[in-house]
Design a protein around this motif. Structure first.
Motif, PDB file in Angstrom:
ATOM      1  N   ARG A  10       0.810  -1.211   0.000  1.00  0.00           N
ATOM      2  CA  ARG A  10       0.000   0.000   0.000  1.00  0.00           C
ATOM      3  C   ARG A  10       0.848   1.268   0.000  1.00  0.00           C
ATOM      4  NH1 ARG A  10      -3.896  -2.443   4.415  1.00  0.00           N
ATOM      5  NH2 ARG A  10      -2.261  -4.022   4.380  1.00  0.00           N
ATOM      6  N   LYS A  17       2.680   3.289  -2.712  1.00  0.00           N
ATOM      7  CA  LYS A  17       2.688   3.301  -4.177  1.00  0.00           C
ATOM      8  C   LYS A  17       2.861   4.741  -4.638  1.00  0.00           C
ATOM      9  CE  LYS A  17      -0.064   1.611  -8.097  1.00  0.00           C
ATOM     10  NZ  LYS A  17      -1.402   1.107  -8.492  1.00  0.00           N
ATOM     11  N   GLY A  34      -1.001   5.591  -2.256  1.00  0.00           N
ATOM     12  CA  GLY A  34      -1.297   4.941  -0.978  1.00  0.00           C
ATOM     13  C   GLY A  34      -0.875   5.854   0.153  1.00  0.00           C
ATOM     14  N   PRO A  54      -2.863  -8.267   3.590  1.00  0.00           N
ATOM     15  CA  PRO A  54      -3.797  -7.332   4.222  1.00  0.00           C
ATOM     16  C   PRO A  54      -4.874  -8.062   5.028  1.00  0.00           C
ATOM     17  CG  PRO A  54      -3.448  -6.719   1.917  1.00  0.00           C
ATOM     18  CD  PRO A  54      -2.812  -8.064   2.119  1.00  0.00           C
ATOM     19  N   THR A 107      -7.258   6.569  -7.491  1.00  0.00           N
ATOM     20  CA  THR A 107      -6.645   5.336  -6.974  1.00  0.00           C
ATOM     21  C   THR A 107      -7.500   4.144  -7.393  1.00  0.00           C
ATOM     22  OG1 THR A 107      -7.827   5.771  -4.928  1.00  0.00           O
ATOM     23  CG2 THR A 107      -5.516   6.429  -5.010  1.00  0.00           C
ATOM     24  N   TRP A 116      -7.551   1.063  -5.192  1.00  0.00           N
ATOM     25  CA  TRP A 116      -7.364   0.065  -4.123  1.00  0.00           C
ATOM     26  C   TRP A 116      -8.547  -0.889  -3.993  1.00  0.00           C
ATOM     27  CZ3 TRP A 116      -2.525  -0.126  -3.011  1.00  0.00           C
ATOM     28  CH2 TRP A 116      -1.740   1.026  -3.052  1.00  0.00           C
ATOM     29  N   ILE A 139      -5.674  -6.226  -2.494  1.00  0.00           N
ATOM     30  CA  ILE A 139      -5.691  -5.184  -1.452  1.00  0.00           C
ATOM     31  C   ILE A 139      -7.114  -4.960  -0.950  1.00  0.00           C
ATOM     32  CG2 ILE A 139      -5.101  -2.814  -0.876  1.00  0.00           C
ATOM     33  CD1 ILE A 139      -2.579  -4.188  -1.604  1.00  0.00           C
ATOM     34  N   ALA A 180      -8.483  -0.038   1.901  1.00  0.00           N
ATOM     35  CA  ALA A 180      -7.366   0.730   2.454  1.00  0.00           C
ATOM     36  C   ALA A 180      -6.722   0.040   3.649  1.00  0.00           C
ATOM     37  CB  ALA A 180      -7.844   2.110   2.864  1.00  0.00           C
ATOM     38  N   TYR A 181      -7.454   0.030   4.754  1.00  0.00           N
ATOM     39  CA  TYR A 181      -6.869  -0.511   5.989  1.00  0.00           C
ATOM     40  C   TYR A 181      -7.988  -0.730   6.996  1.00  0.00           C
ATOM     41  CZ  TYR A 181      -6.645   4.607   6.531  1.00  0.00           C
ATOM     42  OH  TYR A 181      -6.929   5.939   6.520  1.00  0.00           O
TER      43      TYR A 181
END
Lengths: 482, 482
Positions: B49, B51, B66, B260, B401, B403, B409, B412-413
């Motif tokens: 993540r 990039k 990212g 992830p 983006t 993602w 991926i 995001a998170y």
């Protein structure tokens, strides 16, 4: 030599003592009648460090010379009660004087926003928190020293302006604790607030007035400074006897001591000290030596017209980055820009040309002793506030507080100096833990110096009064037979 | 079908996996040689993540699609290491984009300072903290609902403007978590930061480049998505076997899983899921169900000229106070002003006419799937930024983006939705407590989702890589004979 016998004696007619009396009397199922409670007060006035003056202003403003704000307004019990009982109306009687503070120094207004100074101040405060959070026994150093340490460590991330201004801005904390930053404990310098600060426009005395109404049948004896506390009285069946400097003796089952911390810290031999018989246990005496007493004062200037930016709430005028011994007693007129000034713009609060300046020890002590020097000190500093070409004028009135000169108060409130432990005295006096305080002897303590939440504040004092009244109400209940 | 036998296999060539490899190789007295470590990566590129794109800009800007900031810069280990090793120069390679944020809504710039809106936002955040602090098991409600609750309780202290703006401003948190505020856990919404956020102007890939130099003799196999993890391999003497979708098998003593959280959360049957043999223990499976995965994205507009206030660092354009189901999947072009926009002014960062906008799920998912819709959504919102009579122009370039569209991926998170417990998965995967994780099987986890300090951040991932490398180095040491 007159004698009074009662159930509960309360020393001090400030907010903690009055609130305790009110709860003792009015709590449902309380066994106490008005006759069962006596309040003795050293001074000739009621209210302690709440003092709303309506006589000194030439502009018709009621100035709070003592407490002036509701702090921690998300959780403040005094505010909650005042609103709930319709004592007053938040929108008309108070003012949130917390617009982004305008920062000046000798050279005028500082572009705090453009230079991102507040971000650095936030980092500085977080740094201090993290520094002492990592290990509990990290050595305490002064606020001044830990600020220097931050700069050494993070200089590579900062601009010269950020270093210069953010470090000097940090001295705003002198105007919270009432002592200079070379004395302020770095470890305990950063406070956590539970909500905004709300200025009491109407004057704080309305709280006292309301409490007085609610305890109107309780005797309050003024001008009776207590000098002696007998913890094991044998003269009568009452276990406690207190004696005033006029010779009055009050015998009681319970005693609530709400004198300021500064009085508790005086030796017995001092003309305004208390003689305890037997003396206070070593645990309390030790605790009294791990905390200091600051001197937050006020200087108020009234003018004919407003010549500063009337749209602002507050100004901080920074001191120079100087090498003076800041905490030494001041004996001759200090140089302007030695101590920072924190100023409330009453042109914004009351729409009248008045500036209220907070002062820190030792400047407070000096100016309260030499009020005629106040304008000399602040004149060149305030001149930096001149706005849009207006010319600063001389004040038409100067009002200073006198807390340091009042032998029954002796300053402002508890202040944490480097190496102090602010919780020790609170633990001892609140008596909330076994083996602390004097709980077995039915002598209790209340006041801003006896409580953690709201320490140094009106609502802290108020809550400590509630706490002690409830303790006594619980203790006095008849025990169930075994 | 190729086979590799090694001592340590690492799944994922993001910052946590690369940093773990680097520590395993370079720690003094490490028993590992480059041949003892193999990194497998699902994608055809390194960095996870992180990039940094240097190809898409028409203005010559390197954009971090990212991670872009050093967060918690008082304690950030990545920053410390980069500075200590002279990888880069803070003053030239970074930018503190944290000037007081400018807030706009449909009607233009809001006088946040004059209306004291920030004080109310501070109160709101403190209220949330206090609400959940009082009792640990207070029921979680969404950020949206707790903001409403605050207003109900404190309306008497607030102006109508303060209520309107402060509540809408709170949606800025959508651009931290990457989900809409009707989903954000109220309980865990307020973060404590350890220092300012520092934008990495140079592009974060330099961290990856430096790690690649330090592990240059270690094999990194790209385009090898792992699909199966055998925890009790019997085919060879190595206890662990992982298998990729191409049929590659890697046998190892230790395995570090840095995929992830979104991949761990997929069922085994999913085309991009992992099959664990035996399956993960219930404790880890349960923990995986108490946390969600957000979708923070970016939309970047490049222009011919700057027509907004170039002196500002950031803008927040508030959404309308609407009644839309904000978290429902978006299937047709959304109405502008439905989701707030958080914008970094690259005219300030790079002195070039570019705006970088953060997006939240479900808008991220929609715009990453339909990038041609991005300008339609933001055009009327950005028009509010027009400064000093300048006319907004059409962008010359739009970059989005991808993602959510990347199957390896998937967003995001980690994001904490109402009712989630953000610590449960971290406790399980970090294996720092007895009975947690898979520690007995020599299978370890790293990544932003496995660590408390720096969760969701580059430095969190980096520190988790260090943590696991040290665990393995400790574990591999010969035991003293009894």
């Amino acid at each position: 030599m007159s004698k009074i016998t009662t159930k509960v004696a309360i020393i001090g007619a400030g907010v903690s003592g009055l609130k305790a009396a009110e709860v003792l009397l009015n709590e449902p199922h309380s066994p106490f009648q008005p006759d069962d409670i006596v309040i003795v007060e050293a001074q000739d006035r009621i209210g302690g460090r709440i003092k709303t003056d309506t006589t000194k202003s030439k502009l018709g403003i009621s100035y709070d010379l003592g407490a002036a704000w509701f702090h921690d307004t998300l959780t403040n019990q005094v505010l909650k009660d005042a609103v709930a009982n319709n004592y007053f109306d938040v929108k008309n009687d108070t003012y949130y004087d917390d617009k982004d503070i305008q920062i000046y120094d000798r050279n005028g207004l500082i572009d705090v926003s453009g230079l991102k100074i507040n971000r650095v101040v936030e980092d500085l405060e977080k740094y201090i928190e993290l520094h002492y959070h990592e290990e509990l026994d990290t050595e305490d150093i002064s606020l001044q020293d830990i600020v220097k340490q931050f700069v050494q460590q993070y200089e590579f991330m900062l601009t010269p302006e950020q270093i210069d201004y953010s470090t000097r801005i940090m001295r705003y904390l002198e105007l919270w604790y009432g002592i200079s930053w070379d004395k302020i404990s770095g470890k305990y310098s950063i406070m956590d607030h539970q909500g905004r600060n709300l200025l009491n426009k109407r004057g704080y005395y309305f709280i006292i007035e309301n409490l007085l109404k609610l305890v109107k049948d309780i005797r309050i004896l003024t001008k009776q400074p207590i000098v002696k506390i007998d913890r094991n009285n044998k003269e009568t069946s009452k276990p406690i006897c207190i004696e005033s400097s006029t010779g009055l003796k009050i015998y009681s089952d319970y005693l609530l001591v709400t004198v300021p911390q500064s009085i508790l810290q005086l030796p017995a031999a001092h003309p305004y000290g208390l003689t305890w018989n037997p003396p206070l246990p070593k645990s309390i005496q030790d605790a009294l030596s791990t905390i200091h007493f600051g001197a937050l004062g006020k200087v108020i200037f009234e003018f004919d017209d407003v010549w500063w930016d009337e749209s602002q709430d507050r100004f901080e005028i920074l001191a120079d980055d100087n090498q003076v011994n800041l905490s030494a007693t001041i004996t001759s007129p200090p140089k302007p820009f030695t101590y920072p000034a924190y100023i409330i713009n009453f042109a914004s609060v009351h729409n009248k040309p008045s500036l209220v300046i907070l002062t820190q020890s030792p400047l407070t002590d000096y100016l309260e002793k030499n009020p005629e020097q106040a304008w000399n000190y602040y004149k060149p500093m305030l001149a930096t506030l001149a706005h849009k070409g207006k010319i600063p004028t001389e004040p038409i009135n100067v009002i200073t507080t006198d807390w340091t000169q009042n032998p029954y108060i002796r300053g402002a409130y508890a202040a944490v100096e480097t190496g102090d432990d602010p919780s020790e005295l609170i633990i001892q006096l609140s008596g909330e833990f076994d083996g602390c305080g004097l709980s077995s002897s039915h002598i209790r303590f209340a006041g801003e110096h006896t409580i953690m939440d709201g320490a140094g504040c009106v609502h802290g004092a108020y809550n400590s009064g509630i706490r002690e009244a409830k303790w006594i109400l619980q203790d006095v209940k008849p025990r169930p037979r075994l």
